[in-house]
Design an enzyme around this catalytic site. Structure first.
Site, PDB file in Angstrom:
ATOM      1  N   LYS A 199       0.860  -1.190   0.000  1.00  0.00           N
ATOM      2  CA  LYS A 199       0.000   0.000   0.000  1.00  0.00           C
ATOM      3  C   LYS A 199       0.887   1.227   0.000  1.00  0.00           C
ATOM      4  O   LYS A 199       1.719   1.413   0.881  1.00  0.00           O
ATOM      5  CB  LYS A 199      -0.890  -0.013   1.235  1.00  0.00           C
ATOM      6  CG  LYS A 199      -1.781   1.215   1.353  1.00  0.00           C
ATOM      7  CD  LYS A 199      -2.741   1.102   2.512  1.00  0.00           C
ATOM      8  CE  LYS A 199      -3.583   2.355   2.659  1.00  0.00           C
ATOM      9  NZ  LYS A 199      -4.547   2.244   3.776  1.00  0.00           N
ATOM     10  N   LYS A 252      -2.249  -1.523  -3.786  1.00  0.00           N
ATOM     11  CA  LYS A 252      -3.112  -0.350  -3.710  1.00  0.00           C
ATOM     12  C   LYS A 252      -2.281   0.924  -3.774  1.00  0.00           C
ATOM     13  O   LYS A 252      -1.281   1.013  -3.069  1.00  0.00           O
ATOM     14  CB  LYS A 252      -3.868  -0.401  -2.393  1.00  0.00           C
ATOM     15  CG  LYS A 252      -4.750   0.782  -2.127  1.00  0.00           C
ATOM     16  CD  LYS A 252      -5.349   0.674  -0.764  1.00  0.00           C
ATOM     17  CE  LYS A 252      -6.122   1.931  -0.494  1.00  0.00           C
ATOM     18  NZ  LYS A 252      -6.582   2.004   0.869  1.00  0.00           N
TER      19      LYS A 252
HETATM   20  C1  PBG Z   1      -7.668   3.109   5.795  1.00  0.00           C
HETATM   21  C2  PBG Z   1      -7.876   3.067   4.331  1.00  0.00           C
HETATM   22  C3  PBG Z   1      -7.651   4.075   3.371  1.00  0.00           C
HETATM   23  C4  PBG Z   1      -8.135   3.555   2.162  1.00  0.00           C
HETATM   24  C5  PBG Z   1      -8.608   2.279   2.411  1.00  0.00           C
HETATM   25  N1  PBG Z   1      -8.409   1.993   3.740  1.00  0.00           N
HETATM   26  C6  PBG Z   1      -7.152   5.455   3.514  1.00  0.00           C
HETATM   27  C7  PBG Z   1      -5.741   5.741   3.794  1.00  0.00           C
HETATM   28  O1  PBG Z   1      -4.885   4.874   3.964  1.00  0.00           O
HETATM   29  O2  PBG Z   1      -5.481   6.923   3.899  1.00  0.00           O
HETATM   30  C8  PBG Z   1      -8.170   4.285   0.841  1.00  0.00           C
HETATM   31  C9  PBG Z   1      -9.235   3.857  -0.077  1.00  0.00           C
HETATM   32  C10 PBG Z   1      -9.502   4.725  -1.235  1.00  0.00           C
HETATM   33  O3  PBG Z   1      -8.868   5.767  -1.461  1.00  0.00           O
HETATM   34  O4  PBG Z   1     -10.395   4.346  -1.992  1.00  0.00           O
HETATM   35  N2  PBG Z   1      -6.387   2.904   6.229  1.00  0.00           N
END
Ligand code: PBG
Length: 326
Positions: A199, A252
């Site tokens: 991520k 992601k």
């Molecule tokens: C929570 C989380 C996030 C997303 C999914 N789970 C936000 C982040 O890490 O700031 C992002 C999902 C999206 O942008 O569609 N940790």
């Protein structure tokens, strides 16, 4: 000029679908849903046209709408009634996700995946326990090891509520192992873990942070989420999660990281997921609203590129719209 080999022969109607290498299927899609404990009516999310936060009482209805399109899985995000320093509402038995999941699993056949993170539940918006001087040192904010137990406890509370699979998204080192151990000890050894294994610290999460009210109050997430410059490091992250027992490996965001999806596909034997994030959704909507591209076609093409790169499943806010047009 030798033109015996003519690729165009296979592009005509009739043969085209027979030779297509990848295909979208509603059953490969996961629809994120937002359940909000602070409202008793549906609230449209401005930055994500067509998406809404729904009250707990309407979670079942929301999931039934998803199922009606042919999509069989949902990813549940919660907006709690209150936030505090440690994010205690994340693992509360009567927390927003726990209540919604209990209802959804009692009344529908949806496959329910829950996001396991603390950022929507902490008053400071970070994904874990804060360093004591975090506000003065915004580049080093979260205590890794102290956060692990809280994540495990949150995952177990989701499983107790009936979640079919848990999806840790905080990029805490060791999170998959801690959650696996917690689940096994609590008797949930059959609940799989979909790890947000690679991520990135991405600008494409902007609209989601509005939606889930999870933007950090200070600092950023650079010391726990990955540097967009790094590809090899993603394989290291994924390897660690595989060693700790991750069942499904997620990359992601998706569109700007298709090289990573493809590398993970090649290197590992676990199913690969891609998260088509909020910014990827919002930018197509914004362009389409201006008449600059066709939303349906651009959405399908985006998802197809993720399949082509090697994703088995895709988490996407387009799930319902795309499924309805397949
Ligand atoms: C929570 C989380 C996030 C997303 C999914 N789970 C936000 C982040 O890490 O700031 C992002 C999902 C999206 O942008 O569609 N940790």
């Amino acid at each position: 000029m030798d033109l015996t080999d003519r690729p165009r022969r296979l592009r005509r109607d009739g043969i085209r679908p027979l030779v297509s290498e990848t295909r979208l299927d509603a059953r490969d899609l996961v629809a994120p849903i937002f359940v909000d404990a602070t409202t008793d009516e549906r609230v449209p999310i401005e930055s994500m046209p067509g998406q809404e936060r729904v009250p707990v009482e309407q979670a079942v209805e929301r999931v039934e709408d998803v199922l009606a399109t042919g999509v069989e899985a949902v990813m549940v995000f919660g907006i709690p009634e209150s936030k505090d320093e440690r994010g205690t509402r994340a693992w509360a038995e009567d927390g927003v996700v726990q209540r919604a999941v209990r209802d959804i699993t009692a009344e529908t056949d949806a496959y329910v995946i829950t996001d396991v993170c603390l950022c929507e539940y902490t008053s400071h918006g970070h994904c874990g326990v804060l360093e004591p001087d975090a506000a003065e040192r915004p580049t080093l904010t979260v205590r890794n090891d102290e956060t692990l137990d809280l994540l495990a406890e949150t995952a177990v509370s989701h499983a107790e509520a009936g979640a079919d699979m848990v999806a840790p998204s905080s990029m805490t080192d060791g999170m998959v192992g801690a959650i696996r151990e917690g689940l096994d000890r609590a008797g949930y050894s059959s609940v799989p873990i979909l790890s947000y294994a690679a991520k990135y610290e991405s600008a494409f999460y902007g609209p989601f942070r509005d939606a889930a009210d999870g933007a950090p109050a200070f600092g950023d997430r650079r010391h726990y989420q990955m540097d967009p410059a790094n590809g090899r490091e993603a394989l290291r992250e994924v390897r660690l999660d595989v060693e700790q027992g991750a069942d499904v490996l997620m990359v992601k965001p998706a569109l700007a990281y298709l090289d990573v999806v493809s590398a993970v596909r090649r290197e590992f034997d676990r199913p690969v997921a891609a998260y088509n994030v909020s910014g990827e959704y919002a930018m197509l909507h914004a362009a389409a609203e201006n008449g600059w591209l066709d939303l349906e076609e651009a959405a399908q093409e985006s998802l197809l590129s993720m399949k082509r790169a090697g994703a088995d499943l895709i988490v996407t806010y387009f799930a319902e719209d795309v499924a309805e047009h397949l």
